[in-house]
Motif scaffolding. Sequence first.
Motif, PDB file in Angstrom:
ATOM      1  N   UNK A 238       0.803  -1.218   0.000  1.00  0.00           N
ATOM      2  CA  UNK A 238       0.000   0.000   0.000  1.00  0.00           C
ATOM      3  C   UNK A 238       0.834   1.265   0.000  1.00  0.00           C
ATOM      4  N   UNK A 239       2.154   1.124   0.136  1.00  0.00           N
ATOM      5  CA  UNK A 239       3.044   2.286   0.184  1.00  0.00           C
ATOM      6  C   UNK A 239       4.075   2.271  -0.936  1.00  0.00           C
ATOM      7  N   UNK A 240       3.920   1.375  -1.875  1.00  0.00           N
ATOM      8  CA  UNK A 240       4.816   1.287  -3.026  1.00  0.00           C
ATOM      9  C   UNK A 240       3.988   1.178  -4.298  1.00  0.00           C
ATOM     10  N   UNK A 241       4.218   2.086  -5.234  1.00  0.00           N
ATOM     11  CA  UNK A 241       3.492   2.037  -6.507  1.00  0.00           C
ATOM     12  C   UNK A 241       3.802   0.744  -7.259  1.00  0.00           C
ATOM     13  N   UNK A 242       5.051   0.293  -7.177  1.00  0.00           N
ATOM     14  CA  UNK A 242       5.410  -0.934  -7.886  1.00  0.00           C
ATOM     15  C   UNK A 242       4.681  -2.142  -7.305  1.00  0.00           C
ATOM     16  N   UNK A 243       4.627  -2.219  -5.975  1.00  0.00           N
ATOM     17  CA  UNK A 243       3.891  -3.320  -5.352  1.00  0.00           C
ATOM     18  C   UNK A 243       2.418  -3.271  -5.734  1.00  0.00           C
ATOM     19  N   UNK A 244       1.844  -2.083  -5.735  1.00  0.00           N
ATOM     20  CA  UNK A 244       0.440  -1.938  -6.107  1.00  0.00           C
ATOM     21  C   UNK A 244       0.211  -2.399  -7.544  1.00  0.00           C
ATOM     22  N   UNK A 245       1.162  -2.043  -8.430  1.00  0.00           N
ATOM     23  CA  UNK A 245       1.060  -2.475  -9.819  1.00  0.00           C
ATOM     24  C   UNK A 245       1.112  -3.990  -9.934  1.00  0.00           C
ATOM     25  N   UNK A 246       2.077  -4.599  -9.251  1.00  0.00           N
ATOM     26  CA  UNK A 246       2.234  -6.054  -9.311  1.00  0.00           C
ATOM     27  C   UNK A 246       0.994  -6.747  -8.771  1.00  0.00           C
ATOM     28  N   UNK A 247       0.483  -6.268  -7.653  1.00  0.00           N
ATOM     29  CA  UNK A 247      -0.673  -6.916  -7.043  1.00  0.00           C
ATOM     30  C   UNK A 247      -1.952  -6.678  -7.831  1.00  0.00           C
ATOM     31  N   UNK A 248      -1.903  -5.687  -8.734  1.00  0.00           N
ATOM     32  CA  UNK A 248      -3.064  -5.429  -9.574  1.00  0.00           C
ATOM     33  C   UNK A 248      -3.120  -6.303 -10.821  1.00  0.00           C
ATOM     34  N   UNK A 249      -2.040  -7.067 -11.069  1.00  0.00           N
ATOM     35  CA  UNK A 249      -2.026  -7.988 -12.217  1.00  0.00           C
ATOM     36  C   UNK A 249      -2.554  -9.340 -11.741  1.00  0.00           C
ATOM     37  N   UNK A 250      -3.783  -9.631 -12.066  1.00  0.00           N
ATOM     38  CA  UNK A 250      -4.454 -10.818 -11.522  1.00  0.00           C
ATOM     39  C   UNK A 250      -4.401 -12.023 -12.460  1.00  0.00           C
ATOM     40  N   UNK A 251      -3.813 -11.834 -13.627  1.00  0.00           N
ATOM     41  CA  UNK A 251      -3.750 -12.928 -14.597  1.00  0.00           C
ATOM     42  C   UNK A 251      -2.350 -13.549 -14.548  1.00  0.00           C
TER      43      UNK A 251
END
Length: 296
Positions: A238-251
């Motif tokens: 929740x405090x890293x844009x990269x982590x948020x991006x990775x966790x947003x890839x659900x496929x």
Amino acid sequence: MSIKNLSILIPTYNDLCVKLVGDLRQQAEVAGIVYEILVGDDGSTDASIVAENRQIEQWGHCQYLIQPQNIGRAAIRNLLAREAHYDWLLFIDSDMTVVRSDFISKYLSQDGADVIDGGVSIGGDADALKGNLRYRYEKVSEHEHTVEIRQQNPYRDFHTANFFIRRDLMLSHPFDERFRYYGYEDVLFGKQLRADHITITHIDNPMGFNTFESNPDFVSKTEEGLRTLHTFQNELRGYSRLLTLVEGIHIPLILSIIRLSHRVFGGLIRRNICGSHPSVKLFGFYKLGYFLTLPK
């Protein structure tokens, strides 16, 4: 001015910071406050830089504290806070440049704030630095660091390059010393302050970021930061844009394609971003692939 005493704390590692200390000292003298400047050398390996920085010891109110070995980015800041004598602390990174004549006095005029982030401004010669990846990356990202944007996410966008804090608050909320290597100790610090309902105020009082490492050094530093993010990803969610991006890839297939692409093309991309014509877009793709291929 409501604040009458100040400890200026500068952690450094292989950075020449004589001019920085001189400029800050001059502003503190003009402000007429009780002050000290403590430079904490975290085991620098460049003997010539250490020798030149030693002249700081000859100036009044200034100390150059040398650690015999590197203790890490979080620990050196905590040590400086413990060594400080005054109620207010101003942390400045050693590669910063003073760009405002009222920099110190603007902090001293703040009233009622516990933690203040002054921000940074990106300087340097655009023509001379057109092939520098760090410069190009910072210029592309510059709009994200305005005071208006930082105020929208005050905890996530907190950075340690230039911040002001009450000493008692710093001592009760030290940096997490598990963060020995580059990256994210400031992000977790911001998260901890939010959990304890401590307000971070963002103001327009920047230090200049005018010197930039070579492309290979910046890429290596970025890889070190990504390894730090990977190690502490649970705490930093929740405090890293990269982590948020990775966790947003659900496929899963997409993640597999990115990993395969990095394994096949990562070396070529790295040569580009370390070279004389680096692509900021390729740099972003490289970071994503590097992170996703780190061992679990």
